[in-house]
Design an enzyme around this catalytic site. Structure first.
Site, mmCIF file in Angstrom:
data_model
loop_
_atom_site.group_PDB
_atom_site.id
_atom_site.type_symbol
_atom_site.label_atom_id
_atom_site.label_comp_id
_atom_site.label_asym_id
_atom_site.label_seq_id
_atom_site.Cartn_x
_atom_site.Cartn_y
_atom_site.Cartn_z
ATOM 1 N N MET A 27 0.957 -1.078 0.120
ATOM 2 C CA MET A 27 0.020 0.070 0.061
ATOM 3 C C MET A 27 0.805 1.247 -0.112
ATOM 4 O O MET A 27 0.384 2.377 0.453
ATOM 5 C CB MET A 27 -0.994 0.092 0.984
ATOM 6 C CG MET A 27 -2.104 -1.133 1.115
ATOM 7 S SD MET A 27 -3.357 -0.950 2.167
ATOM 8 C CE MET A 27 -2.679 -0.851 3.942
ATOM 9 N N HIS A 34 9.155 -3.462 3.451
ATOM 10 C CA HIS A 34 8.710 -3.621 2.184
ATOM 11 C C HIS A 34 9.825 -3.913 1.194
ATOM 12 O O HIS A 34 9.754 -4.800 0.399
ATOM 13 C CB HIS A 34 8.038 -2.273 1.433
ATOM 14 C CG HIS A 34 6.739 -2.013 2.184
ATOM 15 N ND1 HIS A 34 6.812 -0.708 2.661
ATOM 16 C CD2 HIS A 34 5.569 -2.436 2.326
ATOM 17 C CE1 HIS A 34 5.544 -0.526 3.407
ATOM 18 N NE2 HIS A 34 4.941 -1.680 3.151
ATOM 19 N N GLN A 152 -2.658 -12.078 7.769
ATOM 20 C CA GLN A 152 -2.898 -11.986 6.275
ATOM 21 C C GLN A 152 -2.088 -13.156 5.362
ATOM 22 O O GLN A 152 -2.753 -13.440 4.444
ATOM 23 C CB GLN A 152 -2.381 -10.473 6.051
ATOM 24 C CG GLN A 152 -2.192 -10.407 4.373
ATOM 25 C CD GLN A 152 -1.880 -8.762 4.141
ATOM 26 O OE1 GLN A 152 -2.783 -7.950 4.315
ATOM 27 N NE2 GLN A 152 -0.507 -8.543 4.031
ATOM 28 N N SER A 185 4.071 1.531 8.176
ATOM 29 C CA SER A 185 4.031 2.834 7.558
ATOM 30 C C SER A 185 3.288 3.678 8.630
ATOM 31 O O SER A 185 3.333 4.920 8.504
ATOM 32 C CB SER A 185 3.005 2.783 6.293
ATOM 33 O OG SER A 185 3.646 2.017 5.419
HETATM 34 P P1 AMP Z 1 1.435 -2.945 3.613
HETATM 35 O O1 AMP Z 1 1.968 -1.726 2.561
HETATM 36 O O2 AMP Z 1 1.208 -2.469 5.009
HETATM 37 O O3 AMP Z 1 0.164 -3.459 2.986
HETATM 38 O O4 AMP Z 1 2.558 -3.886 3.444
HETATM 39 C C1 AMP Z 1 2.896 -4.695 2.493
HETATM 40 C C2 AMP Z 1 3.999 -5.917 2.604
HETATM 41 O O5 AMP Z 1 4.937 -5.602 3.427
HETATM 42 C C3 AMP Z 1 2.754 -6.816 3.498
HETATM 43 O O6 AMP Z 1 3.098 -8.117 3.063
HETATM 44 C C4 AMP Z 1 3.443 -6.515 4.966
HETATM 45 O O7 AMP Z 1 3.100 -7.622 5.671
HETATM 46 C C5 AMP Z 1 4.629 -6.433 4.388
HETATM 47 N N1 AMP Z 1 5.618 -5.666 5.474
HETATM 48 C C6 AMP Z 1 5.019 -4.594 6.212
HETATM 49 N N2 AMP Z 1 6.009 -3.990 7.189
HETATM 50 C C7 AMP Z 1 6.883 -5.366 7.212
HETATM 51 C C8 AMP Z 1 8.022 -5.367 8.147
HETATM 52 N N3 AMP Z 1 8.271 -4.574 9.134
HETATM 53 N N4 AMP Z 1 8.813 -6.511 7.865
HETATM 54 C C9 AMP Z 1 8.298 -7.270 6.842
HETATM 55 N N5 AMP Z 1 7.348 -7.221 5.990
HETATM 56 C C10 AMP Z 1 6.812 -5.924 6.279
#
Ligand code: AMP
Length: 279
Positions: A27, A34, A152, A185
Protein backbone atom coordinates in the site's frame (compact mmCIF):
# COMPACT_ATOMS: atom_id res chain seq x y z
CA UNK A 1 11.99 1.65 -14.25
CA UNK A 2 8.62 0.93 -15.90
CA UNK A 3 5.56 2.37 -14.15
CA UNK A 4 2.02 1.34 -15.16
CA UNK A 5 -1.27 2.86 -14.14
CA UNK A 6 -3.53 0.40 -15.95
CA UNK A 7 -3.60 -3.36 -15.81
CA UNK A 8 -4.35 -3.64 -19.53
CA UNK A 9 -0.99 -2.17 -20.58
CA UNK A 10 0.80 -3.97 -17.78
CA UNK A 11 -0.56 -7.40 -18.78
CA UNK A 12 0.65 -6.80 -22.35
CA UNK A 13 4.10 -5.77 -21.09
CA UNK A 14 4.34 -8.76 -18.72
CA UNK A 15 3.56 -11.19 -21.53
CA UNK A 16 6.96 -10.31 -23.03
CA UNK A 17 8.93 -10.52 -19.78
CA UNK A 18 10.90 -13.57 -18.74
CA UNK A 19 9.58 -15.70 -15.93
CA UNK A 20 9.47 -16.47 -13.07
CA UNK A 21 7.58 -13.34 -12.10
CA UNK A 22 7.63 -12.36 -8.44
CA UNK A 23 5.01 -9.97 -7.10
CA UNK A 24 5.07 -7.78 -3.99
CA UNK A 25 1.69 -6.16 -3.24
CA UNK A 26 1.96 -3.05 -1.04
CA UNK A 27 0.00 0.00 0.00
CA UNK A 28 3.03 2.24 -0.47
CA UNK A 29 4.72 4.56 2.06
CA UNK A 30 7.57 2.13 1.52
CA UNK A 31 10.06 1.36 4.27
CA UNK A 32 12.83 -1.19 4.80
CA UNK A 33 10.25 -3.90 5.60
CA UNK A 34 8.71 -3.56 2.13
CA UNK A 35 12.15 -3.28 0.52
CA UNK A 36 13.28 -6.55 2.13
CA UNK A 37 10.42 -8.35 0.36
CA UNK A 38 11.28 -6.67 -2.93
CA UNK A 39 14.99 -7.51 -2.64
CA UNK A 40 14.14 -11.14 -1.96
CA UNK A 41 11.79 -11.21 -4.96
CA UNK A 42 14.58 -9.75 -7.13
CA UNK A 43 16.95 -12.51 -5.99
CA UNK A 44 14.49 -15.31 -6.71
CA UNK A 45 12.83 -14.14 -9.95
CA UNK A 46 13.70 -12.91 -13.42
CA UNK A 47 11.01 -10.19 -13.28
CA UNK A 48 9.53 -8.40 -10.28
CA UNK A 49 6.24 -6.54 -10.05
CA UNK A 50 5.52 -4.19 -7.13
CA UNK A 51 1.99 -2.86 -6.73
CA UNK A 52 1.21 0.28 -4.76
CA UNK A 53 -2.51 0.41 -4.07
CA UNK A 54 -4.33 1.66 -1.00
CA UNK A 55 -7.25 -0.74 -1.14
CA UNK A 56 -10.33 1.06 0.22
CA UNK A 57 -12.25 -2.18 0.87
CA UNK A 58 -9.79 -3.42 3.47
CA UNK A 59 -10.32 -0.39 5.71
CA UNK A 60 -13.18 -0.80 8.17
CA UNK A 61 -12.55 2.71 9.46
CA UNK A 62 -13.03 5.73 7.15
CA UNK A 63 -10.63 7.93 9.13
CA UNK A 64 -7.88 5.32 8.90
CA UNK A 65 -8.32 5.20 5.10
CA UNK A 66 -8.39 9.00 4.71
CA UNK A 67 -5.25 9.41 6.82
CA UNK A 68 -3.25 6.53 5.33
CA UNK A 69 0.20 7.93 4.34
CA UNK A 70 0.69 8.30 0.57
CA UNK A 71 3.93 9.47 -1.00
CA UNK A 72 4.23 7.99 -4.47
CA UNK A 73 7.16 10.16 -5.56
CA UNK A 74 9.26 9.15 -2.59
CA UNK A 75 8.25 5.50 -3.12
CA UNK A 76 9.40 5.62 -6.74
CA UNK A 77 12.75 7.11 -5.70
CA UNK A 78 13.23 4.31 -3.14
CA UNK A 79 12.30 1.65 -5.71
CA UNK A 80 14.69 3.11 -8.31
CA UNK A 81 17.50 2.95 -5.76
CA UNK A 82 16.84 -0.77 -5.27
CA UNK A 83 16.66 -1.66 -8.97
CA UNK A 84 15.64 -0.07 -12.26
CA UNK A 85 14.42 -3.55 -13.23
CA UNK A 86 11.39 -3.34 -10.93
CA UNK A 87 8.04 -3.07 -12.71
CA UNK A 88 5.62 -0.84 -10.79
CA UNK A 89 1.83 -0.90 -10.89
CA UNK A 90 0.10 2.12 -9.35
CA UNK A 91 -3.57 1.81 -10.27
CA UNK A 92 -6.46 4.10 -9.46
CA UNK A 93 -9.39 2.49 -7.63
CA UNK A 94 -11.33 2.22 -10.93
CA UNK A 95 -8.61 0.24 -12.68
CA UNK A 96 -8.82 -2.41 -9.95
CA UNK A 97 -12.50 -2.46 -9.09
CA UNK A 98 -13.75 -1.83 -12.62
CA UNK A 99 -12.19 -5.20 -13.47
CA UNK A 100 -13.32 -7.24 -10.47
CA UNK A 101 -16.29 -9.47 -11.06
CA UNK A 102 -18.18 -9.76 -7.83
CA UNK A 103 -17.93 -13.27 -6.46
CA UNK A 104 -19.10 -14.88 -3.27
CA UNK A 105 -16.94 -14.34 -0.16
CA UNK A 106 -13.82 -16.49 0.09
CA UNK A 107 -13.92 -19.48 2.39
CA UNK A 108 -11.18 -18.73 4.90
CA UNK A 109 -11.49 -21.72 7.29
CA UNK A 110 -12.17 -19.42 10.23
CA UNK A 111 -8.74 -17.80 9.89
CA UNK A 112 -10.52 -14.45 9.50
CA UNK A 113 -12.69 -14.84 12.60
CA UNK A 114 -9.97 -14.10 15.17
CA UNK A 115 -7.64 -11.20 16.02
CA UNK A 116 -7.55 -8.66 13.15
CA UNK A 117 -10.55 -10.28 11.46
CA UNK A 118 -12.62 -9.96 14.61
CA UNK A 119 -11.47 -6.38 15.30
CA UNK A 120 -11.77 -5.17 11.71
CA UNK A 121 -14.92 -6.65 10.14
CA UNK A 122 -14.63 -7.19 6.38
CA UNK A 123 -10.89 -6.43 6.39
CA UNK A 124 -9.69 -9.81 5.14
CA UNK A 125 -12.45 -10.18 2.53
CA UNK A 126 -11.26 -6.78 1.25
CA UNK A 127 -7.63 -7.88 1.17
CA UNK A 128 -8.31 -11.25 -0.45
CA UNK A 129 -10.61 -9.82 -3.13
CA UNK A 130 -7.87 -7.51 -4.41
CA UNK A 131 -4.97 -9.95 -3.99
CA UNK A 132 -6.95 -12.70 -5.78
CA UNK A 133 -7.71 -10.24 -8.59
CA UNK A 134 -3.99 -9.36 -8.89
CA UNK A 135 -3.04 -13.06 -8.97
CA UNK A 136 -5.63 -13.82 -11.66
CA UNK A 137 -4.67 -10.80 -13.77
CA UNK A 138 -0.86 -10.94 -13.59
CA UNK A 139 -0.38 -14.65 -12.75
CA UNK A 140 2.79 -14.17 -10.71
CA UNK A 141 4.74 -17.37 -10.04
CA UNK A 142 5.60 -16.19 -6.52
CA UNK A 143 4.13 -13.53 -4.24
CA UNK A 144 5.94 -12.17 -1.21
CA UNK A 145 4.20 -11.23 2.04
CA UNK A 146 5.62 -10.15 5.39
CA UNK A 147 5.19 -12.06 8.64
CA UNK A 148 4.47 -8.61 10.10
CA UNK A 149 0.88 -9.29 8.97
CA UNK A 150 1.04 -12.96 9.89
CA UNK A 151 -2.73 -13.53 9.77
CA UNK A 152 -2.90 -11.97 6.29
CA UNK A 153 0.01 -14.16 5.12
CA UNK A 154 -1.77 -17.27 6.38
CA UNK A 155 -5.09 -16.31 4.78
CA UNK A 156 -3.53 -15.58 1.39
CA UNK A 157 -1.56 -18.81 1.53
CA UNK A 158 -4.83 -20.63 2.38
CA UNK A 159 -6.54 -19.14 -0.69
CA UNK A 160 -3.63 -19.93 -2.97
CA UNK A 161 -3.67 -23.57 -1.81
CA UNK A 162 -7.42 -24.21 -1.62
CA UNK A 163 -8.14 -22.53 -4.97
CA UNK A 164 -5.07 -24.22 -6.47
CA UNK A 165 -3.70 -20.94 -7.79
CA UNK A 166 -0.49 -20.90 -9.77
CA UNK A 167 1.01 -18.31 -7.39
CA UNK A 168 3.13 -19.70 -4.53
CA UNK A 169 3.16 -17.61 -1.37
CA UNK A 170 6.49 -16.77 0.26
CA UNK A 171 6.50 -15.49 3.85
CA UNK A 172 9.31 -13.10 4.81
CA UNK A 173 10.64 -12.20 8.29
CA UNK A 174 9.69 -9.01 10.13
CA UNK A 175 12.15 -6.13 9.76
CA UNK A 176 12.50 -4.13 12.98
CA UNK A 177 13.90 -0.83 14.20
CA UNK A 178 16.89 -0.96 16.60
CA UNK A 179 14.63 -1.07 19.66
CA UNK A 180 12.59 -3.93 18.20
CA UNK A 181 9.59 -1.97 16.93
CA UNK A 182 8.32 -3.67 13.76
CA UNK A 183 8.60 -1.28 10.83
CA UNK A 184 5.23 -0.02 9.66
CA UNK A 185 3.90 2.82 7.52
CA UNK A 186 1.79 3.80 10.54
CA UNK A 187 4.87 4.41 12.73
CA UNK A 188 5.31 7.79 11.01
CA UNK A 189 2.20 9.05 12.83
CA UNK A 190 3.65 8.41 16.30
CA UNK A 191 4.67 11.42 18.42
CA UNK A 192 8.15 11.10 19.97
CA UNK A 193 6.62 10.00 23.31
CA UNK A 194 4.43 7.44 21.55
CA UNK A 195 7.40 6.25 19.53
CA UNK A 196 9.26 5.42 22.78
CA UNK A 197 6.24 3.55 24.15
CA UNK A 198 5.74 1.64 20.88
CA UNK A 199 8.76 -0.57 21.60
CA UNK A 200 6.67 -2.14 24.39
CA UNK A 201 4.90 -4.29 21.79
CA UNK A 202 8.10 -6.16 20.98
CA UNK A 203 9.18 -6.14 24.65
CA UNK A 204 5.92 -7.80 25.66
CA UNK A 205 6.36 -10.48 23.00
CA UNK A 206 9.85 -11.21 24.29
CA UNK A 207 8.59 -11.30 27.88
CA UNK A 208 5.90 -13.74 26.79
CA UNK A 209 8.41 -15.89 24.93
CA UNK A 210 10.67 -16.23 27.96
CA UNK A 211 7.77 -17.17 30.26
CA UNK A 212 5.55 -19.17 27.91
CA UNK A 213 6.76 -22.62 28.91
CA UNK A 214 7.00 -21.85 32.63
CA UNK A 215 3.46 -20.76 33.54
CA UNK A 216 -0.08 -21.58 32.40
CA UNK A 217 -1.29 -19.52 29.42
CA UNK A 218 -3.90 -17.77 31.60
CA UNK A 219 -1.10 -16.46 33.89
CA UNK A 220 0.90 -15.42 30.83
CA UNK A 221 -2.09 -13.33 29.68
CA UNK A 222 -2.29 -11.68 33.11
CA UNK A 223 1.45 -11.01 33.07
CA UNK A 224 1.13 -9.23 29.72
CA UNK A 225 -1.95 -7.18 30.62
CA UNK A 226 -0.22 -6.05 33.85
CA UNK A 227 2.84 -5.13 31.80
CA UNK A 228 0.72 -2.77 29.67
CA UNK A 229 -1.27 -1.37 32.60
CA UNK A 230 1.94 -0.04 34.15
CA UNK A 231 2.38 2.27 31.17
CA UNK A 232 0.14 5.22 30.42
CA UNK A 233 -0.37 6.23 26.80
CA UNK A 234 -0.52 2.71 25.43
CA UNK A 235 -3.51 0.37 25.69
CA UNK A 236 -3.43 -3.37 25.04
CA UNK A 237 -6.04 -4.43 22.52
CA UNK A 238 -5.30 -8.15 22.58
CA UNK A 239 -2.52 -10.58 23.43
CA UNK A 240 -3.04 -14.07 22.07
CA UNK A 241 -0.88 -17.15 21.62
CA UNK A 242 -2.19 -19.40 18.88
CA UNK A 243 -1.32 -22.32 16.68
CA UNK A 244 0.67 -20.78 13.78
CA UNK A 245 -1.21 -22.85 11.17
CA UNK A 246 -4.82 -22.71 12.37
CA UNK A 247 -4.69 -19.57 14.58
CA UNK A 248 -6.59 -21.56 17.19
CA UNK A 249 -5.89 -20.03 20.61
CA UNK A 250 -4.10 -22.15 23.23
CA UNK A 251 -5.80 -23.81 26.16
CA UNK A 252 -5.75 -21.36 29.11
CA UNK A 253 -4.87 -24.01 31.68
CA UNK A 254 -1.59 -25.18 30.10
CA UNK A 255 1.81 -23.59 29.49
CA UNK A 256 2.50 -22.96 25.79
CA UNK A 257 4.37 -25.61 23.88
CA UNK A 258 4.97 -24.29 20.34
CA UNK A 259 3.01 -21.33 19.06
CA UNK A 260 2.99 -17.78 17.83
CA UNK A 261 2.22 -14.81 20.03
CA UNK A 262 0.24 -11.88 18.65
CA UNK A 263 -0.25 -8.42 20.11
CA UNK A 264 -2.25 -5.35 19.12
CA UNK A 265 -2.12 -2.08 21.05
CA UNK A 266 -3.26 1.49 20.53
CA UNK A 267 -1.33 4.67 21.19
CA UNK A 268 -3.81 7.53 20.91
CA UNK A 269 -5.48 6.89 17.57
CA UNK A 270 -2.72 4.72 16.19
CA UNK A 271 -3.12 0.98 16.30
CA UNK A 272 -0.04 -1.23 15.97
CA UNK A 273 0.31 -5.00 15.65
CA UNK A 274 3.24 -7.38 16.05
CA UNK A 275 3.91 -11.09 16.50
CA UNK A 276 6.71 -13.47 17.45
CA UNK A 277 7.42 -17.16 17.17
CA UNK A 278 7.45 -19.24 20.37
CA UNK A 279 9.59 -22.21 19.31
P1 AMP B 1 1.48 -2.88 3.50
O1 AMP B 1 2.01 -1.81 2.58
O2 AMP B 1 1.42 -2.45 4.91
O3 AMP B 1 0.19 -3.48 2.99
O4 AMP B 1 2.55 -4.05 3.45
C1 AMP B 1 2.92 -4.67 2.25
C2 AMP B 1 3.69 -5.93 2.57
O5 AMP B 1 4.85 -5.59 3.33
C3 AMP B 1 2.87 -6.90 3.44
O6 AMP B 1 3.12 -8.22 2.99
C4 AMP B 1 3.45 -6.68 4.82
O7 AMP B 1 3.34 -7.79 5.67
C5 AMP B 1 4.90 -6.39 4.49
N1 AMP B 1 5.54 -5.66 5.58
C6 AMP B 1 5.12 -4.52 6.18
N2 AMP B 1 5.93 -4.18 7.20
C7 AMP B 1 6.89 -5.14 7.26
C8 AMP B 1 8.03 -5.37 8.11
N3 AMP B 1 8.33 -4.55 9.11
N4 AMP B 1 8.80 -6.45 7.87
C9 AMP B 1 8.49 -7.32 6.86
N5 AMP B 1 7.44 -7.16 6.03
C10 AMP B 1 6.65 -6.09 6.23
Amino acid sequence: MKVFKTSQLLVKYLSKKTRPLGMVPTMGALHLGHLSLIKRALKENKSVLVSIFVNPTQFDNKNDLENYPININKDLIELRKVSEKIIVYIPKVDDVFGNITKSKPFELAGLDRVMEGKKRPGHFQGVTTVVFHFFKTFAPDFAYFGEKDFQQLLIIDHISRTLKLKTKIIGCPIIRENDGLAMSSRNSFLTSDQRKLASLLFECLQLAKSNAKKIPYSSLKTLISNFFEKNEGIALDYFIVANPKTLKEFDLGQPIDKGRSFVAATLGKIRLIDNLDIP
